[in-house]
Design a protein around this motif. Structure first.
Motif, PDB file in Angstrom:
ATOM      1  N   ASN A 283       9.482  -3.501   3.503  1.00  0.00           N
ATOM      2  CA  ASN A 283       8.336  -3.333   4.942  1.00  0.00           C
ATOM      3  C   ASN A 283       8.160  -1.675   5.059  1.00  0.00           C
ATOM      4  N   ARG A 284       7.543  -1.142   3.862  1.00  0.00           N
ATOM      5  CA  ARG A 284       7.067   0.630   4.253  1.00  0.00           C
ATOM      6  C   ARG A 284       5.867   0.795   4.238  1.00  0.00           C
ATOM      7  N   TRP A 285       5.850   1.560   4.852  1.00  0.00           N
ATOM      8  CA  TRP A 285       4.278   2.128   4.808  1.00  0.00           C
ATOM      9  C   TRP A 285       4.147   3.236   4.227  1.00  0.00           C
ATOM     10  N   HIS A 286       3.089   3.680   3.663  1.00  0.00           N
ATOM     11  CA  HIS A 286       2.168   5.011   2.389  1.00  0.00           C
ATOM     12  C   HIS A 286       1.371   5.820   2.693  1.00  0.00           C
ATOM     13  N   LYS A 287       0.632   6.228   3.150  1.00  0.00           N
ATOM     14  CA  LYS A 287      -0.525   7.177   3.294  1.00  0.00           C
ATOM     15  C   LYS A 287      -1.113   7.805   2.243  1.00  0.00           C
ATOM     16  N   ALA A 288      -2.265   7.092   1.610  1.00  0.00           N
ATOM     17  CA  ALA A 288      -2.726   7.189   0.848  1.00  0.00           C
ATOM     18  C   ALA A 288      -3.095   8.513   0.351  1.00  0.00           C
ATOM     19  N   ILE A 289      -2.595   9.714   0.024  1.00  0.00           N
ATOM     20  CA  ILE A 289      -3.500  11.130  -0.174  1.00  0.00           C
ATOM     21  C   ILE A 289      -4.813  11.098  -1.513  1.00  0.00           C
ATOM     22  N   GLY A 290      -5.078  12.630  -1.514  1.00  0.00           N
ATOM     23  CA  GLY A 290      -6.208  12.346  -2.011  1.00  0.00           C
ATOM     24  C   GLY A 290      -7.963  12.408  -0.856  1.00  0.00           C
ATOM     25  N   ILE A 291      -7.787  11.499   0.041  1.00  0.00           N
ATOM     26  CA  ILE A 291      -9.187  11.255   0.808  1.00  0.00           C
ATOM     27  C   ILE A 291      -8.670  12.076   1.250  1.00  0.00           C
ATOM     28  N   TYR A 292      -9.936  13.265   2.056  1.00  0.00           N
ATOM     29  CA  TYR A 292     -10.270  14.003   3.151  1.00  0.00           C
ATOM     30  C   TYR A 292     -11.296  13.548   4.502  1.00  0.00           C
ATOM     31  N   GLN A 293     -11.899  12.876   4.028  1.00  0.00           N
ATOM     32  CA  GLN A 293     -13.562  11.745   4.439  1.00  0.00           C
ATOM     33  C   GLN A 293     -12.975  11.254   5.070  1.00  0.00           C
ATOM     34  N   PRO A 294     -13.583  10.609   5.994  1.00  0.00           N
ATOM     35  CA  PRO A 294     -13.403   9.489   6.450  1.00  0.00           C
ATOM     36  C   PRO A 294     -14.058   7.942   5.816  1.00  0.00           C
ATOM     37  N   VAL A 295     -13.298   7.060   5.464  1.00  0.00           N
ATOM     38  CA  VAL A 295     -14.142   5.691   4.637  1.00  0.00           C
ATOM     39  C   VAL A 295     -14.069   4.699   5.394  1.00  0.00           C
ATOM     40  N   SER A 296     -14.271   3.278   5.412  1.00  0.00           N
ATOM     41  CA  SER A 296     -14.839   2.438   6.545  1.00  0.00           C
ATOM     42  C   SER A 296     -14.098   1.059   5.199  1.00  0.00           C
ATOM     43  N   HIS A 297     -14.120   1.052   4.144  1.00  0.00           N
ATOM     44  CA  HIS A 297     -13.864  -0.131   2.930  1.00  0.00           C
ATOM     45  C   HIS A 297     -12.983  -0.210   1.359  1.00  0.00           C
ATOM     46  N   ILE A 298     -12.705  -0.465   1.059  1.00  0.00           N
ATOM     47  CA  ILE A 298     -11.955  -0.971   0.112  1.00  0.00           C
ATOM     48  C   ILE A 298     -12.283  -1.327  -0.424  1.00  0.00           C
ATOM     49  N   SER A 299     -12.482  -1.840  -2.008  1.00  0.00           N
ATOM     50  CA  SER A 299     -12.832  -2.866  -2.951  1.00  0.00           C
ATOM     51  C   SER A 299     -11.979  -2.610  -4.419  1.00  0.00           C
ATOM     52  N   GLY A 300     -11.871  -4.238  -5.241  1.00  0.00           N
ATOM     53  CA  GLY A 300     -10.819  -3.859  -6.597  1.00  0.00           C
ATOM     54  C   GLY A 300     -11.111  -5.359  -6.317  1.00  0.00           C
ATOM     55  N   ASP A 301     -10.426  -5.985  -8.157  1.00  0.00           N
ATOM     56  CA  ASP A 301     -10.909  -7.017  -8.373  1.00  0.00           C
ATOM     57  C   ASP A 301      -9.572  -7.161  -9.706  1.00  0.00           C
ATOM     58  N   LYS A 302      -8.048  -8.147  -8.535  1.00  0.00           N
ATOM     59  CA  LYS A 302      -6.974  -7.940  -9.367  1.00  0.00           C
ATOM     60  C   LYS A 302      -7.579  -9.098  -9.935  1.00  0.00           C
ATOM     61  N   CYS A 303      -6.194  -8.754 -11.701  1.00  0.00           N
ATOM     62  CA  CYS A 303      -5.970  -9.539 -12.470  1.00  0.00           C
ATOM     63  C   CYS A 303      -4.678 -10.289 -12.397  1.00  0.00           C
ATOM     64  N   CYS A 304      -4.099 -10.801 -12.643  1.00  0.00           N
ATOM     65  CA  CYS A 304      -2.905 -12.167 -13.052  1.00  0.00           C
ATOM     66  C   CYS A 304      -2.476 -12.046 -14.118  1.00  0.00           C
ATOM     67  N   PHE A 305      -2.910 -11.785 -15.699  1.00  0.00           N
ATOM     68  CA  PHE A 305      -2.550 -12.424 -17.010  1.00  0.00           C
ATOM     69  C   PHE A 305      -1.632 -10.929 -16.567  1.00  0.00           C
ATOM     70  N   LYS A 306      -0.602 -11.473 -17.714  1.00  0.00           N
ATOM     71  CA  LYS A 306       0.746  -9.864 -17.763  1.00  0.00           C
ATOM     72  C   LYS A 306       0.540  -9.748 -18.967  1.00  0.00           C
ATOM     73  N   ASN A 307      -0.535  -8.969 -19.003  1.00  0.00           N
ATOM     74  CA  ASN A 307      -0.960  -8.145 -20.279  1.00  0.00           C
ATOM     75  C   ASN A 307      -1.454  -6.956 -19.533  1.00  0.00           C
ATOM     76  N   GLU A 308      -1.080  -5.657 -20.273  1.00  0.00           N
ATOM     77  CA  GLU A 308      -1.569  -3.879 -19.810  1.00  0.00           C
ATOM     78  C   GLU A 308      -2.682  -3.839 -19.665  1.00  0.00           C
ATOM     79  N   PHE A 309      -3.346  -5.195 -20.012  1.00  0.00           N
ATOM     80  CA  PHE A 309      -4.850  -4.284 -19.929  1.00  0.00           C
ATOM     81  C   PHE A 309      -5.468  -5.003 -18.528  1.00  0.00           C
ATOM     82  N   CYS A 310      -4.781  -6.324 -18.729  1.00  0.00           N
ATOM     83  CA  CYS A 310      -4.931  -6.713 -17.198  1.00  0.00           C
ATOM     84  C   CYS A 310      -4.120  -5.943 -15.751  1.00  0.00           C
TER      85      CYS A 310
END
Length: 789
Positions: A121-148
């Motif tokens: 239950n902890r919040w953290h503000k991402a650093i390095g973003i200095y202009q307004p953004v509206s969306h984030i994107s990513g593609d999570k992988c669930c296998f237990k290996n370093e590459f994933c």
């Protein structure tokens, strides 16, 4: 009577509800606790969206007029999610959300990115973003290996609708803790507005959705797709882009009035067909004027809930996406959202406020899609396959270069249907000489791909028989390792003792034999080295006068696979320089100037961070290179293995050498294959005190001097001076014998000899001047000297 009974049964079937709702009301014991301070979050859009953590199925995020996050699939009552006022999020309007690694949730709140750990239950503000953004994107992988895990850490943040190329795009490679600006020449060439930025891992590409003149198209940043774009499609209003789970390349693009899909990461955008029975109602469901309120998707399924109180269900595949309308049931409300809990299991979720408690209850309605589609009223043809299974499902395999992977599947068709078995063979284009000439720019990086087995003409009723799919990591096989063969060691030949080597054995490297690796200067003193027996074992025995090359073995899962013939390099880890190579650039048949260790700057920490010279920066000299022509053909060729028979030549020094071997051939394996080994060089004679050139000069001079003396001494002895010298040597010899007999006469004899020697020398000097001393006087003096002796 029978007809009446059948009619009654049919009526019962038609009256069967789509699902039976029930309410979850638990966990009200905390009603007396005060509400946490903070700003209550809400979804910025009028639709609802239920987002599931694909790697932790119990964790679900509900986005609506209120936002809830559940760690038990909404099986207990919950309070709305709030963000602490210390975060200064502003209006607490959420426009995008994404589950990343472990227990982290990224949220875009009032155009800022925040990370929420839902376990602590902890919040953290991402650093390095200095202009307004509206969306984030990513593609999570669930296998237990370093590459994933590495894939899951890659996140983009951007402002949808921002003008290109001025709009800032941010990326993170640590799951959203910190971001940095994305700089690319590809962005500079784009115009219009930004529709989104996405990682397409199955393509090894970063895709940018450009919107221009009411047309959208995907552009790609990596070779070879960076010179082309996807097929343009109609783009009237902003579209949300869903990357379907599993890294298969499936996309869903939607807003309230439009629905599009892609089976290949945006290269082709397709419409969605609507079927009724065996008939196509429309090739594009968006033309029917639907008003989508909530959307659900998993790897191969898709479902819609419209404001018209209609639920659509369908399958998404490489050959197309089709939907069918499910039986009517009043499910829609402003707060209702849908999601898949499992294959063919669609959950309809609605938060319900409790006037007596701050926590919300949840109304659920589970739709068993397979059972619904089997109802006769829908007139859907039964599935034409009865069984489809394989051991490859829900796994990730690794296939390295020059490796082979065999997979199989079992299919049992419905009676009357004839299956068509397939044999699928996948090969890297580079290995088949059919790739673009610059394809090698990306072959050095590991990537992923997928293999899917499905029935080409299966009906929508094959809900439970989902396609058989597996991910293949085309990259480093972690079970591989290399070893240097050690059949004849210094221990087995009795030169060294393994017992002594294990007892903190040390050896000395002469300062003339090594160059310090920490700085560019000559060694000032000898180097004392501790031998690492646990890592190196007994040194291999090598004779210094025989050109030598290590025999490198490739092992996989503890089994010897082959003797490696790839190109590799070695370096002595302590800086010993008393070895060379048998080939030069010319004798190695180089067509361009070869690399060597001096090409790369020395780094004191390279032993801990990996070899500076590796498969990522290796350039073969056996190919033409206009930028690096062969200017110095006599330079030492320092690559071993491959198409040459280059060998190591040890200098005239006995002792231990410790080498780090690194495979530099980019087409042997995706792994950075390295190993450390030791050799003991034996058989070298002691080093000469003088250099060979000086020794030869001294030998010639000595020979000439001896020849001259053999001629000059007999001639000189026949003269008067020669006679005196002979007499003196004779008396000296007799005196030495007397000294040996009577040691007590030593001091007296020495003084007399010394006086007589001075007298003889004085007589010699006088003898050189005969005109000053009469001959008779000289003869008398000589007689007295002889008598005295």
């Amino acid at each position: 009577m029978l007809l009446l009974m059948l009619a009654a049964v049919a009526t019962v079937v038609r009256a069967q509800p789509l699902c039976r709702p029930y309410k979850v009301r638990t966990g009200k014991v905390f009603a007396s606790k005060p509400l946490p301070e903070g700003d209550r979050l809400f979804y910025a859009f009028s639709s609802t969206y239920v987002l599931r953590d694909i790697c932790h199925s119990d964790t679900v995020l509900y986005l609506g007029k209120k936002i809830f996050i559940s760690k038990d699939k909404f099986e207990s009552s919950l309070r709305p999610l709030t963000i602490p006022k210390s975060m200064r999020a502003g209006g607490a309007s959420v426009t995008s959300a994404l589950f990343t690694s472990n227990s982290k949730l990224l949220l875009v709140v009032n155009k800022k990115v925040y990370m929420y750990n839902y376990l602590s239950n902890r919040w953290h503000k991402a650093i390095g973003i200095y202009q307004p953004v509206s969306h984030i994107s990513g593609d999570k992988c669930c296998f237990k290996n370093e590459f994933c895990l590495e894939l899951s850490y890659k996140v983009f943040a951007y402002l949808r609708g921002g003008p290109l190329p001025r709009t800032k795009i941010y990326f993170s490679d640590n799951g959203g803790f910190a971001f940095q600006s994305l700089a690319s020449e590809k962005l500079d060439g784009l115009e219009g507005t930004l529709g989104g930025v996405f990682h397409f891992h199955s393509f090894s590409q970063v895709g940018i959705l450009e919107v221009k003149d009411k047309l959208g198209s995907f552009h790609y940043m990596e070779h070879p797709l960076n010179h082309s774009a996807g097929i343009p499609f109609k783009y009237n209003d902003p579209l949300d882009v869903i990357i379907k789970p599993g890294q298969r390349g499936f996309l869903v693009l939607w807003n309230q009035t439009s629905l599009l899909v892609s089976p290949n990461s945006g290269q082709i955008i397709e419409t969605v067909q609507l079927w009724r029975g065996n008939t196509i109602v429309t090739p594009n469901i968006s033309d029917m004027g639907i008003n989508i309120h909530s959307i659900a998707s998993n790897t191969y399924e898709l479902a819609l809930l419209t404001r018209e109180n209609v639920v659509y269900y369908g399958s998404q595949g490489y050959l197309g996406t089709t939907l069918v309308q499910l039986p009517d049931q009043p499910l829609w409300s402003e707060e209702t959202g849908i999601s898949f809990t499992d294959t063919g299991m669609l959950e309809v979720l609605t938060p319900v406020a409790d006037p007596q408690f701050p926590a919300f209850d949840f109304q659920k309605c589970i739709v068993n899609v397979q059972a619904v589609l089997n109802t006769p009223d829908l007139q859907i043809e039964p599935c034409n396959v009865e069984f489809l299974d394989s051991t490859m499902v829900e796994q990730m395999f690794t296939i390295d270069m020059n490796s082979q992977l065999d997979l199989s599947a079992l299919m049992i068709p419905r009676p009357g249907k004839i299956p068509i078995p397939l044999e699928i063979e996948l090969r890297q284009q580079q290995q088949q000489d059919s790739a673009d000439l610059n394809f090698t720019t990306s072959i050095k990086r590991n990537t992923i791909s997928s293999v899917t087995v499905d029935i080409a003409d299966k009906t929508v009723a094959c809900v439970d028989l989902k396609p058989l799919s597996t991910l293949i990591s085309i990259g480093c096989d972690k079970t591989k390792k290399i070893l240097v063969q050690n059949k004849i060691s210094a221990c087995s030949m009795g030169i060294l003792s393994p017992v002594e080597l294990q007892r903190n054995y040390t050896y000395t490297i002469e300062k003339e034999a090594y160059s310090p690796i920490s700085y560019d200067a000559e060694a000032q003193s000898d180097l004392l080295v501790y031998y690492q027996y646990e890592k190196l074992g007994c040194p291999r025995l090598v004779y210094y006068d025989k050109p030598w090359k290590p025999v490198v073995e490739m092992w996989k899962n503890g089994i010897l696979e082959e003797i490696m013939n790839a190109e590799y390099v070695i370096t002595e880890v302590n800086g010993i320089t008393t070895y060379t190579y048998s080939l030069t650039a010319a004798t190695a048949n180089c067509r361009s100037q070869p690399q060597n260790w001096s090409t790369f700057k020395s780094d004191f920490y390279f032993l801990f961070e990996g070899t500076l010279w590796n498969r990522e920066n290796y350039i073969s000299c056996h190919e033409e290179n206009k930028d690096n022509p062969l200017l110095w053909p006599e330079v030492e060729y320092q690559i071993l293995g491959g198409q040459t028979d280059n060998r190591v030549i040890f200098g005239q020094r006995n002792g231990i050498y410790t080498f780090l071997l690194s495979v530099v051939d980019p087409y042997y394996s995706y792994c950075s294959l390295e190993t450390m080994f030791s050799v003991y060089v034996d058989g070298a004679l002691p080093m000469a005190f003088f250099s060979p050139e000086l020794s030869i000069t001294l030998l010639v001079f000595t020979t000439l001097l001896s020849t001259w003396l053999a001629y000059a001494i007999p001639k000189e002895l026949s003269t008067e001076r020669g006679q005196r010298l002979r007499n003196f040597c004779s008396r000296l010899f007799e005196g030495c014998l007397g000294l040996c007999r009577c040691s007590w006469l030593w001091s007296r004899l020495w003084s007399r000899l010394w006086s007589r020697l001075k007298l003889w020398l004085r007589s010699r000097r006088v003898g050189d001047q005969p005109e000053r001393i009469p001959r008779t006087q000289r003869n008398q003096t000589d007689t007295e000297a002889v008598r005295g002796l």
